[in-house]
Motif scaffolding. Structure first.
Motif, PDB file in Angstrom:
ATOM      1  N   SER A  88       0.719  -1.192  -0.232  1.00  0.00           N
ATOM      2  CA  SER A  88       0.057   0.127  -0.047  1.00  0.00           C
ATOM      3  C   SER A  88       0.909   1.358   0.008  1.00  0.00           C
ATOM      4  N   PHE A  89       1.849   1.090   0.860  1.00  0.00           N
ATOM      5  CA  PHE A  89       2.868   2.223   0.795  1.00  0.00           C
ATOM      6  C   PHE A  89       3.432   2.626  -0.440  1.00  0.00           C
ATOM      7  N   ILE A  90       4.262   1.513  -1.184  1.00  0.00           N
ATOM      8  CA  ILE A  90       4.907   1.751  -2.238  1.00  0.00           C
ATOM      9  C   ILE A  90       3.858   2.078  -3.385  1.00  0.00           C
ATOM     10  N   LEU A  91       2.685   1.763  -3.588  1.00  0.00           N
ATOM     11  CA  LEU A  91       1.858   2.073  -4.572  1.00  0.00           C
ATOM     12  C   LEU A  91       1.529   3.341  -4.547  1.00  0.00           C
ATOM     13  N   GLN A  92       1.175   4.147  -3.251  1.00  0.00           N
ATOM     14  CA  GLN A  92       0.620   5.416  -3.202  1.00  0.00           C
ATOM     15  C   GLN A  92       2.173   6.304  -3.452  1.00  0.00           C
ATOM     16  N   TYR A  93       3.363   5.885  -2.963  1.00  0.00           N
ATOM     17  CA  TYR A  93       4.545   6.629  -3.131  1.00  0.00           C
ATOM     18  C   TYR A  93       4.824   6.691  -4.757  1.00  0.00           C
ATOM     19  N   PHE A 152      15.660  -2.167  -2.113  1.00  0.00           N
ATOM     20  CA  PHE A 152      15.217  -3.044  -3.219  1.00  0.00           C
ATOM     21  C   PHE A 152      13.710  -2.714  -3.469  1.00  0.00           C
ATOM     22  N   VAL A 153      12.990  -1.643  -2.803  1.00  0.00           N
ATOM     23  CA  VAL A 153      11.695  -1.630  -3.358  1.00  0.00           C
ATOM     24  C   VAL A 153      11.704  -0.224  -3.677  1.00  0.00           C
ATOM     25  N   VAL A 154      11.999   0.933  -2.710  1.00  0.00           N
ATOM     26  CA  VAL A 154      12.195   2.388  -2.688  1.00  0.00           C
ATOM     27  C   VAL A 154      13.125   2.745  -3.749  1.00  0.00           C
ATOM     28  N   ALA A 155      14.115   2.309  -3.862  1.00  0.00           N
ATOM     29  CA  ALA A 155      15.458   2.886  -4.820  1.00  0.00           C
ATOM     30  C   ALA A 155      15.129   2.453  -6.220  1.00  0.00           C
ATOM     31  N   PRO A 156      14.484   1.296  -6.630  1.00  0.00           N
ATOM     32  CA  PRO A 156      14.243   1.134  -8.089  1.00  0.00           C
ATOM     33  C   PRO A 156      13.039   2.116  -8.379  1.00  0.00           C
ATOM     34  N   CYS A 173       5.715  -2.526  -9.237  1.00  0.00           N
ATOM     35  CA  CYS A 173       5.964  -2.151  -7.509  1.00  0.00           C
ATOM     36  C   CYS A 173       5.615  -3.451  -6.898  1.00  0.00           C
ATOM     37  N   LEU A 174       4.429  -4.266  -7.122  1.00  0.00           N
ATOM     38  CA  LEU A 174       4.000  -5.308  -6.331  1.00  0.00           C
ATOM     39  C   LEU A 174       5.175  -6.471  -6.658  1.00  0.00           C
ATOM     40  N   ALA A 178       7.138  -8.323  -3.778  1.00  0.00           N
ATOM     41  CA  ALA A 178       7.161  -9.923  -3.717  1.00  0.00           C
ATOM     42  C   ALA A 178       8.380 -10.437  -3.751  1.00  0.00           C
ATOM     43  N   ARG A 179       9.221 -10.081  -4.653  1.00  0.00           N
ATOM     44  CA  ARG A 179      10.628 -10.610  -4.764  1.00  0.00           C
ATOM     45  C   ARG A 179      11.475 -10.347  -3.451  1.00  0.00           C
ATOM     46  N   LEU A 180      11.274  -9.420  -2.664  1.00  0.00           N
ATOM     47  CA  LEU A 180      11.985  -9.121  -1.586  1.00  0.00           C
ATOM     48  C   LEU A 180      11.580 -10.035  -0.220  1.00  0.00           C
ATOM     49  N   PHE A 181      10.024 -10.330  -0.431  1.00  0.00           N
ATOM     50  CA  PHE A 181       9.528 -11.151   0.548  1.00  0.00           C
ATOM     51  C   PHE A 181       9.529 -12.593   0.551  1.00  0.00           C
ATOM     52  N   HIS A 182       9.488 -13.020  -0.842  1.00  0.00           N
ATOM     53  CA  HIS A 182       9.479 -14.610  -1.168  1.00  0.00           C
ATOM     54  C   HIS A 182      10.663 -14.818  -2.090  1.00  0.00           C
ATOM     55  N   GLY A 183      11.714 -13.995  -2.513  1.00  0.00           N
ATOM     56  CA  GLY A 183      12.791 -14.228  -3.215  1.00  0.00           C
ATOM     57  C   GLY A 183      12.819 -14.538  -4.787  1.00  0.00           C
TER      58      GLY A 183
END
Lengths: 183, 183
Positions: A88-93, A152-156, A173-174, A178-183
């Motif tokens: 939710s944060f990264i989608l809004q950001y 790995f989420v905000v910077a890209p 964004c999603l 997903a990649r950070l949490f589940h590799g």
């Protein structure tokens, strides 16, 4: 002496408020390349030297005004699920920062030349993510690395907005989350 | 008509060269906040309207000059090992971009307001990484995702330089590469 300091603080805060208001008003009616320090000062009811002394130059003043707009307006959404909170944060950001106004704010913050504005801006992101993390820990979860979410989420997302000619899509964004949490 | 177009191209290239030279010379002797389009035009031997017509404003001209400096000067190092080639690239990139000159170039490119300069800048990075990837494939390796290196190595380094008050360390850069290649 202490009382004088307090009064100075009050005046200083009022000057900042008036100067920010003047910049925001001028940006509505003028192209930014037309705006000058004397114009801002006149509208704010201060002398140009007050503006130069406090902000250095116009680029640093624009950066300071942009940071004020970037301060989060509320708490992060609390869905009860850590990954969903971060999504939710990264989608809004991503949506806000890739808008015309968001891109201009980023350019202003980075174009200010100093590190004060950029560090504040980055600090807002950390505080926001740490709130999400504290909630996770309070729920008895292990929590996550805020640094990793930034790297790995905000910077890209920011790199995408600054250097590519298109907005990062919600799917993109999603996938980062997903990649950070589940590799 | 065709001949006239060619002559225009030659003149246009010479104007660009003279204007870039003028900006670089003025930046050595003046604070950038003192530099104006008429100053650049006078030094380059063109009219101010030539500069405005071609570059729009000073911010876009600074962005164009910065992009010219960011163009890679040679081929990426060829160690025969893909991970080492990427390590070598990111260590040099982080060092150059976090220097005072590098930070100013980034600010100029991003502060130009348009996407032309930033997209070119990002393009240099892609071409560089694609060269490393093509060599890997030519050696019979599977190759790597250039997008992933941009997202998970280049983007965190750039975010670090732009938004944090410290340079990314070599250790940090190497860890980003190791994490991408070995999880």
């Amino acid at each position: 002496m202490a009382r004088e300091m307090i009064r100075q603080g009050g005046r200083s805060a009022r000057i900042q408020e008036e100067v920010h208001k003047a910049v925001n008003a001028l940006l509505k009616t003028h192209d930014r390349s037309e705006i000058t320090v004397p114009m801002v000062a006149e509208r704010a009811g201060v002398t140009p030297s007050t503006v130069y002394r406090r902000w250095g130059d116009l680029a640093q003043l624009f950066a300071d005004v942009a940071v004020a707009h970037m301060r989060p307006q509320g708490e992060p959404e609390n869905t009860g699920d850590t990954q969903r909170d971060i999504e939710s944060f990264i989608l809004q950001y991503a949506e806000e920062m890739s808008s015309r106004v968001g891109r201009q704010m980023l350019a202003d913050v980075i174009g200010g030349g100093g590190s004060q504005a950029t560090v504040k801006c980055c600090g807002f992101t950390y505080v926001y993510l740490e709130t999400i993390n504290s909630r996770a820990i309070a729920r008895g979860e292990a929590g996550f690395s805020v640094e990793d979410v930034v790297d790995f989420v905000v910077a890209p997302v920011i790199y995408h907005i600054l250097f590519k000619d298109s907005a990062p899509t919600p799917d993109y964004c999603l996938q980062l989350v997903a990649r950070l949490f589940h590799g």
